[in-house]
Every structure is written in structure tokens, then in C-alpha cells.
Enzyme design. Structure first.
Site, short mmCIF file in Angstrom:
data_model
loop_
_atom_site.label_atom_id
_atom_site.label_comp_id
_atom_site.label_asym_id
_atom_site.label_seq_id
_atom_site.Cartn_x
_atom_site.Cartn_y
_atom_site.Cartn_z
CB CYS A 44 -0.97 -0.04 1.16
SG CYS A 44 -2.37 1.11 0.97
CD GLU A 96 -1.38 -6.15 5.57
OE1 GLU A 96 -1.98 -5.10 5.85
OE2 GLU A 96 -0.89 -6.38 4.44
CG HIS A 134 -3.49 -3.59 3.17
ND1 HIS A 134 -2.58 -3.13 4.11
CD2 HIS A 134 -3.99 -2.50 2.55
CE1 HIS A 134 -2.54 -1.81 4.06
NE2 HIS A 134 -3.38 -1.40 3.13
#
Length: 235
Positions: free
Chosen positions: A115, A217, A215
Site C-alpha cells: 500500500c 497481510e 494488503h
């Protein structure tokens, strides 16, 4: 058992509250970042802002680097005036992460920008950002609700590293209101959203140097972070 690669993750200073009464400046990083690295077989270490002069020595101790998401970059870094929707600048973080990125590129350390981290890679290479995507793409699907991840489809570019990783269109976790407007020198766009927004960038070559606007994660898909971990063993 082979040693686990040490992956540095950038973090930031901010005011935080915890416990019964603590309200202090803290080095903050969402827990999904280290957990994601750990699930892929790496050891995660936090890298709060420091003197940029120390970046070269620090990166020499790392096997890989993750530039985490967070605040908007200072538009002055790419020669723009702030948009009304752009957040206040955080110069200590911008300087520190640019120094880490520069050191990682020079030393050939595998890196992943997430990001803000992807945007930092683009600006470092002389690119520029769209400071408020809804004004350009005509919708808020990249960040429909502040503080909550949503999902949208990305299309990888087949011949790129990202194209090899994803192989097919994928649903990814998104939370951003800015994006790449002018691609930096030496970078290639390796995935796009359906509205044309650049969703991944990379440097060509054998070293893993990739940025994603989404993202990873925030999801269970470990393909991108696993590719970073594997790249550290190939140095």
C-alpha cells in the site's frame, strides 16, 4: 532445520492508549504484518523511524524488507501540493523509509512494498501519485469504509513476476484512497484493478522488488509474502 530469514517491517510512531492508564507515543504496527511473515516461515522485526544515516548498516543485517502501509506520503516528495483529502505529512517516517528502500535496492535485499510502501517505491523512482482516487475513477471501491478492509478484483500482467505468482485474477483486500498516477523510472506495472488503477509494480530482474497496492497481510493468501521469503534464500 534451515535458519529462518530475518524480515524487517517498517512501523511508525503515534499516540496510543493501552492497559489501565497508559497514553504514550508508541511504535505501532498492526499485528497482521508480523503474523503474516511468521506464517510464511520468516522472523519479523519492527523498524521504527530512526536516523536515515543508519539505514545502510541496518539493511545489511536483514534478509528481506517489508515497507508497510500507513499514512499518506508528503506530496512535496513528488512535486505536488496537498489535496484537501491528503493526510498531514509524517516527515520522519518518509525520510526513514526512503533511506531503507534506497539501501535495500543498492544491496540487492529482497523487498515488498504494501500500500503506502508501493507508493513509496514509485515516488522513490521519480513517479507521482493520484492523491484522491475517487475523483479520477468515479467510485470509492478502493476504500469504501475507513478502517475496514474490503475486497476487489485485480488482474495480473501475465509476463511479469506478479503474473507468475497469481497466474489468474484474484480478489484482494483493499484500503487506500491514493494510487500511482505516473509510474517511476525503471518500474513496470504488473497488476491492475478493473478501473485501470495500478495495483502492483515491480523492478525487472532476478531480485524480488515488488510493490502491491493491496494488503496481503489482511488475507490468508500467502503467495506474495512466501515469494519474498523464498527470494531471501536465493541471494
Amino acid at each position: 532445520m534451515p535458519s529462518q530469514p530475518l524480515i524487517g517491517v517498517t512501523t511508525y510512531f503515534t499516540r496510543a492508549r493501552w492497559g489501565a492508564a497508559w497514553d504514550l507515543r508508541a511504535a505501532l504496527l498492526p499485528g497482521d504484518y508480523p503474523h503474516h511473515i511468521q506464517r510464511a516461515g520468516g522472523l519479523a522485526v519492527m523498524l521504527p523511524p530512526d536516523d536515515p544515516a543508519t539505514a545502510e548498516a541496518l539493511v545489511r543485517r536483514l534478509d528481506g524488507l517489508v515497507l508497510a502501509g500507513g499514512e499518506d506520503l508528503d506530496p512535496a516528495l513528488y512535486g505536488a501540493t496537498p489535496h484537501p483529502r491528503t493526510g498531514p505529512p509524517v516527515p520522519e517516517r518518509d525520510r526513514w523509509e526512503l533511506a531503507l528502500l534506497d539501501a535495500a535496492l543498492r544491496q540487492g535485499v529482497p523487498l515488498l512494498g504494501i500500500c503506502r510502501g508501493m507508493q513509496l517505491m514509485n515516488v522513490h523512482a521519480g513517479g507521482a501519485l493520484n492523491q484522491h482516487l475517487p475523483e479520477t475513477v468515479g467510485h470509492k471501491d478502493h476504500n469504501p469504509r475507513v478502517g475496514v478492509f474490503s475486497h476487489h478484483r485485480v488482474e495480473p500482467v501475465a509476463w511479469t513476476r506478479m503474473g507468475q505468482l497469481l497466474a489468474a485474477p484474484a480478489q484482494v483486500a483493499t484500503h487506500h484512497h491514493q494510487g500511482v498516477s505516473r509510474l517511476g523510472t525503471g518500474l513496470i506495472a504488473s497488476a491492475h484493478a478493473e478501473d485501470g488503477t495500478i495495483e502492483a509494480i515491480e523492478y525487472p530482474g532476478d531480485c524480488f522488488r515488488v510493490g502491491v497496492q493491496w494488503h496481503p497481510e489482511a488475507d490468508d493468501d500467502l503467495r506474495v509474502i512466501t515469494a519474498l521469503i523464498h527470494a531471501t534464500t536465493a541471494r
